[in-house]
Design a protein around this motif. Sequence first.
Motif, PDB file in Angstrom:
ATOM      1  N   UNK A 127       1.503   9.627  -9.298  1.00 24.52           N
ATOM      2  CA  UNK A 127       1.160   9.890 -10.692  1.00 24.52           C
ATOM      3  C   UNK A 127       2.265   9.592 -11.667  1.00 24.52           C
ATOM      4  N   UNK A 128       3.452   9.463 -11.174  1.00 24.46           N
ATOM      5  CA  UNK A 128       4.556   9.187 -12.090  1.00 24.46           C
ATOM      6  C   UNK A 128       5.446   8.132 -11.474  1.00 24.46           C
ATOM      7  N   UNK A 129       5.841   7.177 -12.263  1.00 25.07           N
ATOM      8  CA  UNK A 129       6.748   6.151 -11.753  1.00 25.07           C
ATOM      9  C   UNK A 129       8.073   6.802 -11.377  1.00 25.07           C
ATOM     10  N   UNK A 130       8.670   6.273 -10.354  1.00 24.27           N
ATOM     11  CA  UNK A 130       9.953   6.813  -9.914  1.00 24.27           C
ATOM     12  C   UNK A 130      11.002   6.545 -10.996  1.00 24.27           C
TER      13      UNK A 130
ATOM     14  N   UNK B  81       3.865   1.477  -1.306  1.00 21.17           N
ATOM     15  CA  UNK B  81       4.399   1.593  -2.672  1.00 21.17           C
ATOM     16  C   UNK B  81       3.332   2.217  -3.579  1.00 21.17           C
ATOM     17  N   UNK B  82       2.097   1.752  -3.414  1.00 20.85           N
ATOM     18  CA  UNK B  82       1.000   2.295  -4.234  1.00 20.85           C
ATOM     19  C   UNK B  82       0.868   3.799  -4.008  1.00 20.85           C
ATOM     20  N   UNK B  83       0.969   4.217  -2.751  1.00 20.29           N
ATOM     21  CA  UNK B  83       0.871   5.662  -2.478  1.00 20.29           C
ATOM     22  C   UNK B  83       2.011   6.427  -3.137  1.00 20.29           C
TER      23      UNK B  83
ATOM     24  N   UNK C  82       0.835  -1.202   0.000  1.00 27.13           N
ATOM     25  CA  UNK C  82       0.000   0.000   0.000  1.00 27.13           C
ATOM     26  C   UNK C  82       0.874   1.258   0.000  1.00 27.13           C
TER      27      UNK C  82
ATOM     28  N   UNK D 130       3.949   5.472  -5.661  1.00 26.63           N
ATOM     29  CA  UNK D 130       4.132   5.294  -7.105  1.00 26.63           C
ATOM     30  C   UNK D 130       2.867   5.629  -7.888  1.00 26.63           C
ATOM     31  N   UNK D 131       1.748   4.984  -7.509  1.00 24.70           N
ATOM     32  CA  UNK D 131       0.523   5.191  -8.285  1.00 24.70           C
ATOM     33  C   UNK D 131      -0.039   6.588  -8.004  1.00 24.70           C
ATOM     34  N   UNK D 132      -0.142   6.926  -6.710  1.00 18.83           N
ATOM     35  CA  UNK D 132      -0.755   8.204  -6.361  1.00 18.83           C
ATOM     36  C   UNK D 132       0.126   9.386  -6.735  1.00 18.83           C
TER      37      UNK D 132
END
Lengths: 367, 395
Positions: A360-363, A352-354, A350, A356-358
């Motif tokens: 808005x841009x992949x690291x 990671x999701x915050x 979760x 990466x996904x939230x």
Amino acid sequence: MQFGLSESQEILKDSARKFFAGECPVSEVRRLMETETAYDPDLWRKLAEQGYTGIIFPEEYGGVGLGKVELILMMEEAGRALLPGPLFSTVALAGAVLDAVGTAEQKRKYLTPICRGEARSTLAMLEAAASWDPKDAQIEVLNGKLTGEKLFVPDALVADAIVVVARNGVFVVDAKDSGIKTAAMPAMDLTRKLYSVRFDSVPVEKLGNADGLAKGLDVATAALVGEMVGGMQRTLDTTVEYAKTRKQFGKPIGAFQAVQHQCADMYLETESSRSAVYYAAWALQENAPDAAVAVSIAKMYASDACRTVGNRGIQIHGGMGFTWENDLHLYYRRAKASETALGDATFHRERIARLVIDAGAAVAQGA
Amino acid sequence: MDLSLTAEELRFRDELRAWLEANVPEDWEQVREEALQDRFAFLRSWQRKLYDAGWAGASWPKEYGGRGASPMQQVIFWQEMARAAAPPMANALGLGLIGPTIIAFGTEAQKMRYLPKILSAEEIWCQGFSEPNAGSDLASLQAEARLDADHYIVNGQKVWTSYGWVADWCELVVRTDPNMPKHKGLTVLLVDMKTPGVVIRPLRQMTGEAEFNEVFFRDVRVPVENVVGKVNQGWDVAIGTLMHERGTFGAGLQILYKRNMDRLIELSRGIQRNARPASQDPIARQRLAQCYAEIEIMRLNQMRAFSRLSATGVPGPEGSIQKIFWSELNQRFQQVAQELLGPYGQLVGRDGHAIDKGVWSYGYLRARGNTIEAGTSEIQRNIIGHFVLGLPRSY
């Protein structure tokens, strides 16, 4: 760019391995786990003499001033030996948080005795809701006094200072204060004791900069994963050795693919955890933009891997693996405790999701 | 351990990054819809462009058309290709497997003759290894080569030959001495696919495409100077190729995986789950984060492997974990994509409702092959068990 250990890092790892094997063989682990605290003053003094209690702390406080990668390597070897007692709690958990949130004055006050081997410390974070998100802390300091209860505090009975994550900041309390009541929470891992700690109007010292808490916890998490990798490696080595010597149907059981392929998976899981945590440690050391994601990736992967490596190891040992006499269950118990400590795989997915996904841009990959 | 770039690596990266920014074709992904042959032609011209600018085969020696860069610069090359969302190169087997084999075992004349044209994609390569009765048990292969003056005469059949339909050359493993034990008596030959007696038949795979082939050899004459390494010691050469296939070949796949991951995250924002975007659904987030993390760990495992390669010069048996990792990861990833897309995931390109013109249904089916091609997962686990962990041979 070199993703391998330097010569000095290899030397440090090697000497840590020899030190822990010599000073803390499994007979000593078994002796200490039967004690109330799993703490041995003599062993602690030797850890301090090696510089291990001050490994990452600045030299001005009596530390060795090494980096996060070196911390992980030391923890890996401590994990391989299943070192009991408060090294992790003192150095990697409370120490890393003190280092990240304390003022220079506070670091001098609390880290110096740790480096010298004169004091131990721990971090009190979880409460009844057992959330590893610091924002969920309910306990509060009012008028300079702390009242409330913390749970799952490792090594609290041998700590001199307890770092407390509260709703309104990060604080330190004197563990010997008369307003503190500590009670054992007997749990699976016999080598790292857990406690509930009740605070009743206990005077506190507020640490300088609570913003550093996330970084401190990330260092602690990476160190824990390092320790888990050491445990996985030991489980793998023991299991492979057993599969080579134990015979059934007239040949070593390791000649059967049902056994051999499990060993191969243990290797894959151990090495992948190692890649992830070495990178996380380096990213923390360099303050890389993806350091937090890297830590969560490592903890997420290793939390599942340390459990499955243990499962496979015990299965391959057959009935022997299920006995008290065999050492595997001691690692298996530690693995379960470490799986949940500082957030299990679900918690870190979760996170990671915050990130990466939230976000808005992949690291960005790598450098 | 130091993952920061040296001044030289930084120069390499900046120069490559600038070149890619100026040269990666825009909207190239639409070539996915084109026929296999057209797609291949596109990738071939893209590789030619990289070669002309000196980027193809970054870590190959300069005298054979490479750039003479370090293995770590090769890692940077793949990372930058991924970052720029660049197309892959056409001559994948030539670049990843056969070129490194010729560099390691070939004569000076062979290196001069073959390597530059691998890099430029002027000559496409395939691998003649597996046979109908020699798959995982490769050393039991039966295609034979008989010496006739200054030529070998090759007879036999190969199968699962990727790129066979377009290949100009083949790295062929044949038996040159049937009286020796099965791992001895093998020899590696470089075979011109246009030689009389070479017959290629397409093999249609479960995706519907014919990426790979059956190849038949009937009295095919191969000059003796096309032997790579020593006669009857071809097993060492073949294993050298396979070590590259397992250990380092996956580095290029990172481009693809990273793109697929980014795209799936993007799609998850528009897909509804429990009355909210899937990207906000706790279960979908768990699945996406797991894939994201595994793709990153695949990259880190590979970087560690390349660092070891810098020290030793050759990939070792531990490379088998790379093969297991990328193949099984892609299967998990494609399943997560299917779960997210729901009934849309099964649609193929011709259906107007299909998402991304059906690449997800293709990807799901294609991934099934990943744990079989380039050595099955079972064989990789045997290799780790025996050669890395020292367990007794199980077969």
